[in-house]
Design a protein around this motif. Structure first.
Motif, short mmCIF file in Angstrom:
data_model
loop_
_atom_site.label_atom_id
_atom_site.label_comp_id
_atom_site.label_asym_id
_atom_site.label_seq_id
_atom_site.Cartn_x
_atom_site.Cartn_y
_atom_site.Cartn_z
N LEU A 192 -109.96 -6.98 -40.02
CA LEU A 192 -109.68 -8.42 -40.11
C LEU A 192 -108.44 -8.69 -40.94
CD1 LEU A 192 -113.18 -10.10 -40.66
CD2 LEU A 192 -111.70 -10.28 -38.65
N ALA A 193 -108.24 -7.92 -42.01
CA ALA A 193 -107.08 -8.13 -42.88
C ALA A 193 -105.76 -7.87 -42.14
CB ALA A 193 -107.19 -7.23 -44.11
N ARG A 194 -105.79 -6.99 -41.14
CA ARG A 194 -104.57 -6.65 -40.39
C ARG A 194 -104.44 -7.40 -39.07
NH1 ARG A 194 -106.67 -1.34 -41.25
NH2 ARG A 194 -107.15 -1.26 -39.03
N ALA A 195 -105.51 -7.96 -38.57
CA ALA A 195 -105.54 -8.51 -37.20
C ALA A 195 -104.73 -9.80 -37.08
CB ALA A 195 -106.98 -8.77 -36.77
N ARG A 196 -103.79 -9.80 -36.13
CA ARG A 196 -103.05 -11.00 -35.76
C ARG A 196 -102.90 -10.98 -34.24
NH1 ARG A 196 -104.63 -11.81 -39.84
NH2 ARG A 196 -103.62 -12.32 -41.80
N PRO A 197 -103.45 -11.93 -33.51
CA PRO A 197 -104.26 -13.04 -34.02
C PRO A 197 -105.63 -12.54 -34.48
CG PRO A 197 -104.32 -13.03 -31.63
CD PRO A 197 -103.35 -11.94 -32.04
N LEU A 198 -106.28 -13.37 -35.26
CA LEU A 198 -107.64 -13.04 -35.70
C LEU A 198 -108.58 -12.97 -34.50
CD1 LEU A 198 -107.98 -15.28 -38.87
CD2 LEU A 198 -108.00 -12.78 -38.83
N PRO A 199 -109.63 -12.17 -34.59
CA PRO A 199 -110.59 -12.11 -33.49
C PRO A 199 -111.20 -13.49 -33.20
CG PRO A 199 -111.00 -10.34 -35.05
CD PRO A 199 -109.98 -11.25 -35.67
N GLY A 200 -111.51 -13.70 -31.93
CA GLY A 200 -112.18 -14.93 -31.52
C GLY A 200 -113.69 -14.81 -31.62
N LEU A 201 -114.17 -13.58 -31.91
CA LEU A 201 -115.61 -13.35 -32.04
C LEU A 201 -115.83 -11.96 -32.64
CD1 LEU A 201 -118.44 -14.34 -29.76
CD2 LEU A 201 -118.22 -11.90 -30.15
N ILE A 237 -114.96 -17.64 -37.94
CA ILE A 237 -114.97 -16.76 -36.77
C ILE A 237 -116.42 -16.61 -36.30
CG2 ILE A 237 -114.52 -14.43 -35.89
CD1 ILE A 237 -112.31 -14.17 -38.03
N PRO A 238 -116.70 -16.88 -35.02
CA PRO A 238 -118.07 -16.76 -34.54
C PRO A 238 -118.58 -15.32 -34.62
CG PRO A 238 -116.68 -17.89 -32.93
CD PRO A 238 -115.78 -17.32 -33.97
N VAL A 239 -119.85 -15.19 -35.00
CA VAL A 239 -120.50 -13.88 -35.08
C VAL A 239 -121.68 -13.86 -34.11
CG1 VAL A 239 -121.84 -12.32 -36.56
CG2 VAL A 239 -119.83 -13.49 -37.48
N VAL A 240 -121.77 -12.79 -33.32
CA VAL A 240 -122.94 -12.54 -32.49
C VAL A 240 -123.57 -11.25 -33.01
CG1 VAL A 240 -123.80 -11.94 -30.19
CG2 VAL A 240 -122.09 -13.75 -30.46
N VAL A 241 -124.81 -11.33 -33.48
CA VAL A 241 -125.51 -10.15 -33.97
C VAL A 241 -126.03 -9.36 -32.78
CG1 VAL A 241 -127.58 -9.38 -35.22
CG2 VAL A 241 -126.07 -11.10 -36.22
N PHE A 242 -125.83 -8.04 -32.86
CA PHE A 242 -126.17 -7.13 -31.77
C PHE A 242 -126.88 -5.95 -32.42
CE2 PHE A 242 -124.61 -3.61 -28.98
CZ PHE A 242 -125.21 -4.03 -27.81
N SER A 243 -128.21 -5.95 -32.36
CA SER A 243 -128.95 -4.95 -33.14
C SER A 243 -130.25 -4.56 -32.47
CB SER A 243 -129.20 -5.52 -34.54
OG SER A 243 -129.53 -4.50 -35.44
N ALA A 244 -130.76 -3.38 -32.85
CA ALA A 244 -131.99 -2.87 -32.25
C ALA A 244 -133.25 -3.37 -32.94
CB ALA A 244 -131.97 -1.34 -32.27
N SER A 245 -133.12 -3.84 -34.17
CA SER A 245 -134.29 -4.21 -34.95
C SER A 245 -134.87 -5.55 -34.51
CB SER A 245 -133.92 -4.28 -36.43
OG SER A 245 -134.97 -4.88 -37.16
N ALA A 246 -136.18 -5.60 -34.37
CA ALA A 246 -136.86 -6.83 -33.94
C ALA A 246 -136.70 -7.93 -34.98
CB ALA A 246 -138.33 -6.55 -33.69
N GLY A 247 -136.59 -7.56 -36.26
CA GLY A 247 -136.51 -8.56 -37.32
C GLY A 247 -135.15 -9.18 -37.49
N ASN A 248 -134.19 -8.77 -36.69
CA ASN A 248 -132.84 -9.23 -36.93
C ASN A 248 -132.54 -10.64 -36.42
OD1 ASN A 248 -131.61 -7.33 -38.56
ND2 ASN A 248 -131.31 -5.95 -36.85
N ALA A 249 -133.48 -11.23 -35.69
CA ALA A 249 -133.26 -12.63 -35.32
C ALA A 249 -133.23 -13.49 -36.58
CB ALA A 249 -134.37 -13.10 -34.38
N ALA A 250 -134.10 -13.18 -37.53
CA ALA A 250 -134.11 -13.90 -38.82
C ALA A 250 -132.83 -13.61 -39.59
CB ALA A 250 -135.33 -13.50 -39.63
#
Length: 123
Positions: free
Chosen positions: A42-51, A79-92
């Motif tokens: 992120l510190a180097r990215a230009r343009p910044l990520p859109g997600l 910056i929008p974040v989409v969580v992508f994980s295997a753990s069932a508890g990660n919705a919280a």
């Protein structure tokens, strides 16, 4: 024009597969193997990520730690974040980190692309 996507996951095989799928769908992809690397990208990215597509359980700096640090930087905090994980508890956890969406691994490619398309920010 869509800004790049940042994929943050410590599973190299999965990360590379995701990069390929996303590039095939027309996205520019940046990648990091943990939260610390992602902050450096992120510190180097230009343009910044859109997600940011973010795994939660990683060594060095996990998804929660990354998102907390990311939110302290004014240029990065929205910056929008989409969580992508295997753990069932990660919705919280996803709501805790202010994620726009939560995807459980393994995810259907169409669902992944649809979710990214809904949340990615253009330039």
């Amino acid at each position: 024009m869509t800004r790049p996507l940042l994929v943050v996951d410590d599973d190299t095989d999965l990360r590379e597969a995701l990069e390929e799928v996303l590039r095939d769908a027309g996205y520019t992809v940046l990648a990091a193997g943990n939260g610390r690397e992602a902050l450096e990208v992120l510190a180097r990215a230009r343009p910044l990520p859109g997600l940011v597509l973010l795994d939660m359980m990683m060594p060095v700096l996990d998804g929660l730690g990354f998102s907390q640090e990311m939110r302290t930087v004014p240029e990065w905090k929205d910056i929008p974040v989409v969580v992508f994980s295997a753990s069932a508890g990660n919705a919280a956890v996803a709501s805790q980190v202010g994620a726009r969406a939560y995807l459980r691994k393994p995810v259907d490619v169409e669902v992944l692309l649809e979710t990214i398309g809904q949340h990615v920010e253009a330039e």
